[in-house]
Design a protein around this motif. Structure first.
Motif, PDB file in Angstrom:
ATOM      1  N   THR A  61       7.437  -0.084   5.601  1.00 42.61           N
ATOM      2  CA  THR A  61       6.835   1.347   5.576  1.00 42.61           C
ATOM      3  C   THR A  61       8.173   2.056   6.032  1.00 42.61           C
ATOM      4  O   THR A  61       8.651   3.222   5.396  1.00 42.61           O
ATOM      5  CB  THR A  61       5.777   1.592   6.572  1.00 42.61           C
ATOM      6  N   ASP A  78       7.575  -2.553  11.617  1.00 43.81           N
ATOM      7  CA  ASP A  78       6.927  -2.139  10.093  1.00 43.81           C
ATOM      8  C   ASP A  78       7.852  -1.890   9.241  1.00 43.81           C
ATOM      9  O   ASP A  78       8.368  -0.763   8.528  1.00 43.81           O
ATOM     10  CB  ASP A  78       6.064  -0.804  10.333  1.00 43.81           C
ATOM     11  N   ASP A  96     -10.385  11.089  16.607  1.00 42.55           N
ATOM     12  CA  ASP A  96      -9.105  11.986  16.522  1.00 42.55           C
ATOM     13  C   ASP A  96      -8.496  12.004  15.309  1.00 42.55           C
ATOM     14  O   ASP A  96      -7.388  12.531  15.371  1.00 42.55           O
ATOM     15  CB  ASP A  96      -8.480  12.251  17.584  1.00 42.55           C
ATOM     16  N   GLY A  97      -8.928  11.006  14.394  1.00 47.86           N
ATOM     17  CA  GLY A  97      -8.036  10.973  13.153  1.00 47.86           C
ATOM     18  C   GLY A  97      -6.957   9.676  13.501  1.00 47.86           C
ATOM     19  O   GLY A  97      -6.613   9.423  14.490  1.00 47.86           O
ATOM     20  N   SER A  98      -6.514   9.143  12.277  1.00 46.00           N
ATOM     21  CA  SER A  98      -5.448   8.332  12.256  1.00 46.00           C
ATOM     22  C   SER A  98      -4.202   8.737  12.719  1.00 46.00           C
ATOM     23  O   SER A  98      -3.693   9.721  12.170  1.00 46.00           O
ATOM     24  CB  SER A  98      -5.295   7.242  11.179  1.00 46.00           C
ATOM     25  N   LEU A  99      -3.429   8.078  13.786  1.00 46.72           N
ATOM     26  CA  LEU A  99      -1.889   8.724  13.822  1.00 46.72           C
ATOM     27  C   LEU A  99      -0.943   7.431  13.274  1.00 46.72           C
ATOM     28  O   LEU A  99       0.177   7.210  13.760  1.00 46.72           O
ATOM     29  CB  LEU A  99      -1.630   8.711  15.324  1.00 46.72           C
ATOM     30  N   GLY A 100      -1.531   6.717  12.572  1.00 41.20           N
ATOM     31  CA  GLY A 100      -0.795   5.571  11.790  1.00 41.20           C
ATOM     32  C   GLY A 100       0.536   6.106  10.854  1.00 41.20           C
ATOM     33  O   GLY A 100       0.384   7.528  10.574  1.00 41.20           O
ATOM     34  N   ASN A 101       1.276   5.517  10.146  1.00 40.30           N
ATOM     35  CA  ASN A 101       2.316   6.008   9.547  1.00 40.30           C
ATOM     36  C   ASN A 101       1.937   6.101   8.087  1.00 40.30           C
ATOM     37  O   ASN A 101       2.900   6.325   7.270  1.00 40.30           O
ATOM     38  CB  ASN A 101       3.851   5.354   9.928  1.00 40.30           C
ATOM     39  N   GLY A 102       0.463   5.868   7.743  1.00 34.12           N
ATOM     40  CA  GLY A 102       0.325   5.897   6.444  1.00 34.12           C
ATOM     41  C   GLY A 102       0.383   7.064   5.661  1.00 34.12           C
ATOM     42  O   GLY A 102       0.687   7.063   4.328  1.00 34.12           O
ATOM     43  N   HIS A 134      -5.808  -0.969   9.290  1.00 35.63           N
ATOM     44  CA  HIS A 134      -7.193  -1.447   9.269  1.00 35.63           C
ATOM     45  C   HIS A 134      -8.209  -0.202   8.909  1.00 35.63           C
ATOM     46  O   HIS A 134      -9.092  -0.157   8.439  1.00 35.63           O
ATOM     47  CB  HIS A 134      -7.549  -2.114  10.469  1.00 35.63           C
ATOM     48  N   GLY A 135      -7.569   0.843   9.562  1.00 38.05           N
ATOM     49  CA  GLY A 135      -8.311   2.259   9.474  1.00 38.05           C
ATOM     50  C   GLY A 135      -8.510   2.598   8.182  1.00 38.05           C
ATOM     51  O   GLY A 135      -9.317   3.057   7.529  1.00 38.05           O
ATOM     52  N   ALA A 136      -7.159   2.457   7.646  1.00 39.29           N
ATOM     53  CA  ALA A 136      -7.010   3.531   6.134  1.00 39.29           C
ATOM     54  C   ALA A 136      -8.163   2.238   5.187  1.00 39.29           C
ATOM     55  O   ALA A 136      -8.641   3.042   4.239  1.00 39.29           O
ATOM     56  CB  ALA A 136      -5.881   2.920   5.617  1.00 39.29           C
ATOM     57  N   ASP A 191       0.724  -1.359  -0.039  1.00 40.70           N
ATOM     58  CA  ASP A 191      -0.082  -0.110  -0.223  1.00 40.70           C
ATOM     59  C   ASP A 191       1.115   1.180   0.050  1.00 40.70           C
ATOM     60  O   ASP A 191       0.429   2.388  -0.569  1.00 40.70           O
ATOM     61  CB  ASP A 191      -0.998  -0.050   0.993  1.00 40.70           C
ATOM     62  N   ASP A 192       1.881   1.026   0.513  1.00 43.32           N
ATOM     63  CA  ASP A 192       2.911   2.281   0.722  1.00 43.32           C
ATOM     64  C   ASP A 192       3.233   2.978  -0.701  1.00 43.32           C
ATOM     65  O   ASP A 192       3.096   4.179  -1.106  1.00 43.32           O
ATOM     66  CB  ASP A 192       4.490   2.013   1.398  1.00 43.32           C
ATOM     67  N   HIS A 219      -5.228  10.749   7.433  1.00 40.21           N
ATOM     68  CA  HIS A 219      -4.776  10.892   8.860  1.00 40.21           C
ATOM     69  C   HIS A 219      -4.818  11.928   9.451  1.00 40.21           C
ATOM     70  O   HIS A 219      -3.712  12.984   9.523  1.00 40.21           O
ATOM     71  CB  HIS A 219      -3.108  10.417   8.830  1.00 40.21           C
ATOM     72  N   GLY A 221      -2.076  -4.972   1.699  1.00 37.08           N
ATOM     73  CA  GLY A 221      -1.852  -4.931   3.288  1.00 37.08           C
ATOM     74  C   GLY A 221      -1.919  -3.325   3.843  1.00 37.08           C
ATOM     75  O   GLY A 221      -1.153  -3.124   4.702  1.00 37.08           O
TER      76      GLY A 221
HETATM   77  N1  AR6 Z   1      -5.981   5.600  18.136  1.00 39.51           N
HETATM   78  C1  AR6 Z   1      -5.718   4.305  18.504  1.00 39.51           C
HETATM   79  N2  AR6 Z   1      -5.046   3.402  17.266  1.00 39.51           N
HETATM   80  C2  AR6 Z   1      -4.692   4.206  16.145  1.00 39.51           C
HETATM   81  C3  AR6 Z   1      -5.001   5.484  15.800  1.00 39.51           C
HETATM   82  C4  AR6 Z   1      -5.756   6.338  16.774  1.00 39.51           C
HETATM   83  N3  AR6 Z   1      -6.150   7.465  16.439  1.00 39.51           N
HETATM   84  N4  AR6 Z   1      -4.569   5.611  14.644  1.00 39.51           N
HETATM   85  C5  AR6 Z   1      -4.255   4.693  14.039  1.00 39.51           C
HETATM   86  N5  AR6 Z   1      -4.135   3.518  15.094  1.00 39.51           N
HETATM   87  P1  AR6 Z   1      -4.167   2.930   9.825  1.00 39.51           P
HETATM   88  P2  AR6 Z   1      -2.060   3.390   7.803  1.00 39.51           P
HETATM   89  C6  AR6 Z   1      -3.567   2.265  15.176  1.00 39.51           C
HETATM   90  O1  AR6 Z   1      -5.209   1.945   9.788  1.00 39.51           O
HETATM   91  O2  AR6 Z   1      -1.598   4.528   8.945  1.00 39.51           O
HETATM   92  C7  AR6 Z   1      -0.048  -1.033   6.778  1.00 39.51           C
HETATM   93  O3  AR6 Z   1       0.970  -1.960   6.960  1.00 39.51           O
HETATM   94  C8  AR6 Z   1      -4.653   1.152  14.792  1.00 39.51           C
HETATM   95  O4  AR6 Z   1      -4.099   0.065  15.125  1.00 39.51           O
HETATM   96  O5  AR6 Z   1      -4.638   4.481   9.500  1.00 39.51           O
HETATM   97  O6  AR6 Z   1      -2.222   3.755   6.651  1.00 39.51           O
HETATM   98  C9  AR6 Z   1       0.658   0.257   6.198  1.00 39.51           C
HETATM   99  O7  AR6 Z   1       1.734  -0.297   5.148  1.00 39.51           O
HETATM  100  C10 AR6 Z   1      -4.339   1.064  13.098  1.00 39.51           C
HETATM  101  O8  AR6 Z   1      -4.934  -0.007  12.487  1.00 39.51           O
HETATM  102  O9  AR6 Z   1      -3.104   2.626   8.655  1.00 39.51           O
HETATM  103  C11 AR6 Z   1       1.720   0.927   7.441  1.00 39.51           C
HETATM  104  O10 AR6 Z   1       2.789   0.217   7.468  1.00 39.51           O
HETATM  105  C12 AR6 Z   1      -2.891   1.345  12.996  1.00 39.51           C
HETATM  106  O11 AR6 Z   1      -2.417   2.356  13.859  1.00 39.51           O
HETATM  107  C13 AR6 Z   1       0.715   0.593   8.422  1.00 39.51           C
HETATM  108  O12 AR6 Z   1      -0.106  -0.440   8.329  1.00 39.51           O
HETATM  109  C14 AR6 Z   1      -2.593   1.775  11.455  1.00 39.51           C
HETATM  110  O13 AR6 Z   1      -3.429   3.041  11.294  1.00 39.51           O
HETATM  111  C15 AR6 Z   1      -0.079   1.790   8.732  1.00 39.51           C
HETATM  112  O14 AR6 Z   1      -0.725   2.028   7.845  1.00 39.51           O
END
Ligand code: AR6
Ligand code: MG
Length: 316
Positions: free
Chosen positions: A260, A257, A117-123, A92-94, A53-54, A154, A89
């Protein structure tokens, strides 16, 4: 002696470095179980190096920047949603958020539908290199565009900061005069969040040392969250900034990870060293190499085109 890469060679190197770092890291993400899963879903079919996905989102972003002459967040959101493929891959949030956008929901509400509050993932960070390339000559517009592009998926301030950091790192890596201490100081100067600042400070201290893998993964992180992986990629690049395979080996050895962190570090490495510094045998096996190379060239041409500054106003 190797010659100094041209700007176009750096653009191509950055996007191919991102894709290669992603593809090489993919079979190591999540340790042995993650590797088995990646093989089962088809990521290592045959000799090809398949990316995740990256790269899917980074290439979509680069193509959108070229097509729109700058950042058009609504069109970009639709492109990302349409380009979604389960087997890559995604987080889950994305995955859930992009499904809502595909069904017609505006990204401005979808981006808080999974996490309030939005995603804090590294996406947002994993795909940020094209922004650093396109807006490299205009740091203020770059930061603003990176914020908007990050918040499409995000919206959490940490997720946004990760996207801005990697976009800025990619732009800074294009500079003619490069010195890692000055590079980290420049990143620190534009960084607002303490979660990132303290890790950047640590990376700066570590320039004069060689901390072991355990210290690096504990101190900087290797998780899917933006603040526990973006600075790790920046540091990995600072430590192995002239040898791509040493860089990838380091990222894989850190674990977590890996795809990524590999994508982020690979994008910065390629911007610094150009395409000639990437291993030719692996590039020959990279999925959709020609497509990536072609959009990188187009991105370079549009970043230098007259009116680039005007069209980048859309980033506001
Ligand atoms: N509160 C709690 N958990 C969170 C929150 C939040 N606000 N935001 C994110 N998480 P997601 P990405 C956790 O789904 O950033 C893939 O492999 C939560 O467990 O937005 O696009 C990609 O290649 C969530 O599922 O995905 C990246 O390597 C997770 O962080 C990686 O996953 C990821 O946020 C992240 O991708
Ligand atoms: Mg990943």
């Amino acid at each position: 002696m190797s010659t100094v890469p041209t700007l176009e060679e750096r653009f191509v190197g950055s996007l191919l470095g991102l894709a290669l770092g992603d593809a090489l890291g993919a079979k190591h993400e999540g340790g042995i179980l993650g590797g088995i899963l990646w093989v089962l879903v088809g990521g290592t079919r045959g000799e090809k190096l398949w990316w995740t996905d990256d790269t899917q989102m980074a290439v979509g972003l680069a193509e959108s920047l070229v097509e729109c002459g700058g950042l058009d967040p609504d069109r970009l959101a639709r492109r990302w949603a349409d380009g979604y493929e389960t087997w890559r891959g995604y987080g889950h949030g994305a995955r859930k958020l992009l499904a809502r956008v595909r069904q017609g929901e505006d990204w401005r509400s979808a981006n808080r539908s999974v996490f309030p509050d939005g995603s804090l993932g590294n996406g947002a960070a994993m795909r940020a290199a094209p922004l650093g390339l396109f807006y490299y000559a205009d740091p203020e517009t770059l930061a603003r565009a990176a914020e908007v592009a990050a918040s499409i998926t995000h919206a959490h301030p940490l997720g946004v900061e990760g996207g801005v950091l990697i976009a800025r790192a990619t732009a800074l890596a294009l500079a003619e005069d490069f010195e890692p201490g000055a590079f980290l100081a420049a990143l620190l100067a534009g960084c607002r969040r303490e979660e990132f600042r303290k890790r950047l400070e640590l990376a700066r201290v570590w320039l004069g040392e060689s901390p072991d893998l355990r210290a690096v993964s504990r101190g900087l992180g290797t998780a899917v969250t933006a603040h526990e992986s973006a600075v790790t990629a920046v540091y990995a690049f600072c430590r192995h900034r002239t040898d791509f395979m040493e860089l990838v080996k380091f990222v894989v050895a850190l674990g977590g990870d890996t795809d990524t962190i590999g994508a982020m570090a690979g994008g910065i490495f390629g911007a610094r060293n150009g395409v000639a510094a990437l291993p030719a045998d692996l590039l020959a096996r990279l999925e959709a190499r020609e497509r990536i190379e072609s959009v990188a060239r187009a991105l370079c041409a549009s970043s230098e085109a007259p009116g680039h500054g005007r069209s980048s106003e859309r980033a506001r």
